[in-house]
Design an enzyme around this catalytic site. Structure first.
Site, short mmCIF file in Angstrom:
data_model
loop_
_atom_site.label_atom_id
_atom_site.label_comp_id
_atom_site.label_asym_id
_atom_site.label_seq_id
_atom_site.Cartn_x
_atom_site.Cartn_y
_atom_site.Cartn_z
N GLY A 97 0.55 -1.36 0.02
CA GLY A 97 -0.01 -0.11 -0.06
C GLY A 97 1.01 0.92 0.07
N CYS A 98 1.04 2.01 1.32
CA CYS A 98 1.53 3.35 1.02
C CYS A 98 3.15 3.02 0.88
CB CYS A 98 1.90 3.66 2.68
SG CYS A 98 2.60 2.82 3.75
N GLY A 99 3.54 1.70 1.24
CA GLY A 99 4.94 1.84 0.85
C GLY A 99 6.06 2.42 2.04
N GLU A 201 5.18 8.60 -1.52
CA GLU A 201 6.73 7.75 -1.61
C GLU A 201 6.82 7.83 -3.25
OE1 GLU A 201 2.74 4.61 -2.78
OE2 GLU A 201 3.49 6.81 -0.95
#
Length: 269
Positions: A97-99, A201
């Site tokens: 997901g967000c990294g 990100e």
């Protein structure tokens, strides 16, 4: 019971997902959930985005082997890159997901990057034609859906490369890895395009690569825009039914001090 229900349907058309353990010089660095293709591109792009390597030749060898739950990516990097590895305290486990999951400090999640030269945003003259190009290049999406794409565009707005993955930041890492491995393609690349939402990100990865334009089919977050303006990255959002929206410092009177780069907005206690 509805007779149209399928209790044992075929799953071959669904997108693949597997755990990839990234080991650097025998040291376990991260475990990522990725679509298992273009694996060497992914490894190079991931390490470049992490600022562990600066060039393709910093990687001496990549070996991929199957494991019980996925596969191992054993990467041998140059000794001079070990300092960058040892200076990071990061353990990524299962991130799609967000990294930035597993980062032990905010400074690692939002590192200081080199500011790009302010440049005129890429001009998208025919958005409908670009959308058709995107569809043509998303081969896996045509088969399975539920997959993100990262694409590289030249100065004329034509797509020159595409990589796909179940994780949007993985897709971008795969594309970055391909571009780093092919300097001629990197020099031709004028913009990156993401079919998914644009968050912080992705800004980091685009700036790290040195590309001045990031196009997104979904709206950017506030933090993404703030970071982009800070580093002179042009963001172009292509809404579904309206004209592109540009976020850019180029010939704009923007007071960056009024846009504090913080992972939080106003906090009321």
């Amino acid at each position: 019971m509805n007779a149209s229900y399928k209790w044992s349907p075929s799953i071959e058309h669904l997108v693949e997902e597997a755990a990839a353990a990234i080991n650097l010089n025998g040291i376990n660095y991260a475990v990522m959930m990725i679509t298992p293709d273009n694996i060497e591109d992914f490894a190079i792009g991931f390490l470049f985005s992490e600022a562990i390597i600066q060039h393709d030749h910093d990687v001496h060898d990549i070996q991929v082997s199957k494991s019980e739950h996925g596969f191992n990516i054993d990467v041998t990097i140059a000794n001079r890159c070990l300092y960058a590895l040892n200076s990071k305290k990061r353990r990524l486990v299962g991130a799609t997901g967000c990294g930035i999951c597993g980062v032990e400090a905010i400074t690692h999640a939002l590192p200081e990057l080199t500011i790009l030269p302010a440049t005129r945003p890429i001009e998208l003259l025919d958005v409908d034609a670009l959308k058709l190009q995107i569809e043509e290049h998303q081969l896996k999406a045509q088969q399975s859906g539920a997959i993100h794409a990262a694409l590289a565009l030249n100065a004329q707005g034509n797509i020159i490369a595409c990589r796909e993955d179940i994780g949007r930041h993985n897709a971008l890492d795969k594309l970055i890895g391909m571009l780093v491995r092919q300097p001629s393609s990197l020099s031709e690349c004028n913009a990156l395009l993401m079919t998914s939402r644009c968050s912080s990100e992705l800004i980091h990865k685009a700036v790290q690569l040195g590309v001045n334009n990031l196009i997104s089919l979904a709206s950017p977050s506030q933090l993404a825009v703030k970071l982009a303006l800070k580093y002179n990255l042009n963001i172009i959002h292509i809404p579904k039914y309206s004209a592109p929206i540009y976020y850019s410092n180029f010939q704009a009177n923007i007071n960056l001090s009024s846009l504090p780069v913080s992972p939080f907005g106003a906090i009321n206690v």
